[in-house]
Scaffold this motif. Structure first.
Motif, PDB file in Angstrom:
ATOM      1  N   ASP A   1       0.874  -1.002   0.100  1.00 22.80           N
ATOM      2  CA  ASP A   1       0.012  -0.034  -0.050  1.00 22.80           C
ATOM      3  C   ASP A   1       0.843   1.329   0.120  1.00 22.80           C
ATOM      4  O   ASP A   1       0.247   2.100  -0.560  1.00 22.80           O
ATOM      5  N   GLU A   2       2.494   0.887   0.458  1.00 19.78           N
ATOM      6  CA  GLU A   2       2.758   1.907   0.522  1.00 19.78           C
ATOM      7  C   GLU A   2       2.912   3.314  -0.330  1.00 19.78           C
ATOM      8  O   GLU A   2       3.222   4.156  -1.343  1.00 19.78           O
ATOM      9  N   PHE A   3       3.300   2.368  -2.319  1.00 18.32           N
ATOM     10  CA  PHE A   3       3.510   2.541  -2.925  1.00 18.32           C
ATOM     11  C   PHE A   3       1.819   3.747  -3.275  1.00 18.32           C
ATOM     12  O   PHE A   3       2.705   4.491  -4.465  1.00 18.32           O
ATOM     13  N   ARG A   4       1.276   2.981  -3.506  1.00 25.80           N
ATOM     14  CA  ARG A   4       0.248   3.735  -3.631  1.00 25.80           C
ATOM     15  C   ARG A   4       0.380   5.074  -2.729  1.00 25.80           C
ATOM     16  O   ARG A   4      -0.449   5.970  -3.698  1.00 25.80           O
ATOM     17  N   ARG A   5      -0.026   5.316  -1.663  1.00 24.25           N
ATOM     18  CA  ARG A   5       0.073   6.399  -1.201  1.00 24.25           C
ATOM     19  C   ARG A   5       1.041   7.449  -1.629  1.00 24.25           C
ATOM     20  O   ARG A   5       1.188   8.123  -0.533  1.00 24.25           O
ATOM     21  N   SER A   6       2.255   6.881  -1.916  1.00 25.51           N
ATOM     22  CA  SER A   6       3.155   7.980  -2.703  1.00 25.51           C
ATOM     23  C   SER A   6       2.875   8.315  -4.060  1.00 25.51           C
ATOM     24  O   SER A   6       4.277   8.952  -4.336  1.00 25.51           O
TER      25      SER A   6
END
Length: 260
Positions: free
Chosen positions: A170-175
């Protein structure tokens, strides 16, 4: 070792016989593939295969290769990824997996700046030398494991994972910035597929494309409106949702990268 004429003929054949038939038709992308000399990024022992329709091991070091399994992607997949990401001149890009530095160079030629993260220090050092040789100055190379995200310089306009991951963190999506694109190969052999995602608003809406179908909607602030059936989304529904987040006209249909 190739002489100049056979090299250029092989490059032409790579573009016209492998890449263009794979529906890579963006002329700027095709021109870039002619301009950036792929053979100079291939390990010396595999240079004769630089234009072949295959993946190429990144190292002659058997132990390192067995541990990481890193390879240069086939030319047609590199080209399709580059086309699908639609990189713009002012884009800030995160590349997960520097590898040979070839994709890094292609991205740097299209965007404003590339942060490229590599888990194998040897590969990062080799890529740094190649980038310097090619005069690429808008790249920051970092060493680490970015498979679960790399938010040090977030947000990004483009994120591309050059290797596969079992599950996309999910960190990619939030970035991602609004309008940002994320491309990754997700899954485990033998079931793997490339996904191209577009962020329509920061932390609000993410549309995931797979085989030209919307398969996922992720909203972080609220649920998808009840009247919308996730399995039967229409363009009008998407436009209404995006416009509702003060992003008029940001329609998020892209051709997905094909399976390798």
């Amino acid at each position: 070792m190739y002489t100049q004429i056979p090299v250029e003929r092989a490059r032409f054949n790579m573009v016209e016989q492998q890449i263009r038939p794979w529906e890579v038709l963006d002329q700027e992308v095709l021109d870039l593939l002619f301009a950036v000399r792929r053979e100079e990024f291939v390990p010396a022992q595999y240079r004769s295969l630089a234009f072949a329709d295959m993946e190429i091991p990144l190292s002659g070091n058997v132990t390192a290769h067995a541990t990481t399994g890193e390879k240069m992607l086939a030319p047609k997949l590199e080209a399709r990824m580059l086309q699908g990401l639609a990189v713009k001149p002012d884009d800030r890009i995160l590349e997960v997996g520097t590898g040979s530095g070839y994709m890094t160079t292609l991205l740097a030629k299209r965007g404003a700046h590339v942060t490229s993260v590599e888990i194998v220090p040897e590969f990062s050092a080799q890529a740094a030398a190649r980038l310097e040789t090619h005069g690429i100055a808008n790249v920051t190379l970092e060493i680490g494991d970015a498979a679960r995200g790399w938010n040090r310089h977030a947000p990004y306009d483009v994120i591309v994972l050059t290797g596969s991951v079992p599950v996309l963190a999910d960190e990619f999506r939030r970035s991602l910035n609004p309008g940002g694109r994320l491309l990754a190969v997700v899954g485990e052999a033998p079931v793997m597929g490339a996904r191209l995602m577009t962020c329509a608003a920061r932390g609000v809406l993410l549309l995931t494309m797979d085989q030209d179908r919307i398969i996922t909607i992720a909203r972080y602030d609220q649920a998808v409106p009840a009247h919308i059936d996730r399995g039967r989304l229409e363009a009008a529904d998407i436009a209404a949702m995006v416009a509702g987040e003060n992003n008029p006209g940001l329609l998020v249909f892209h051709a997905v990268v094909g399976r390798s």
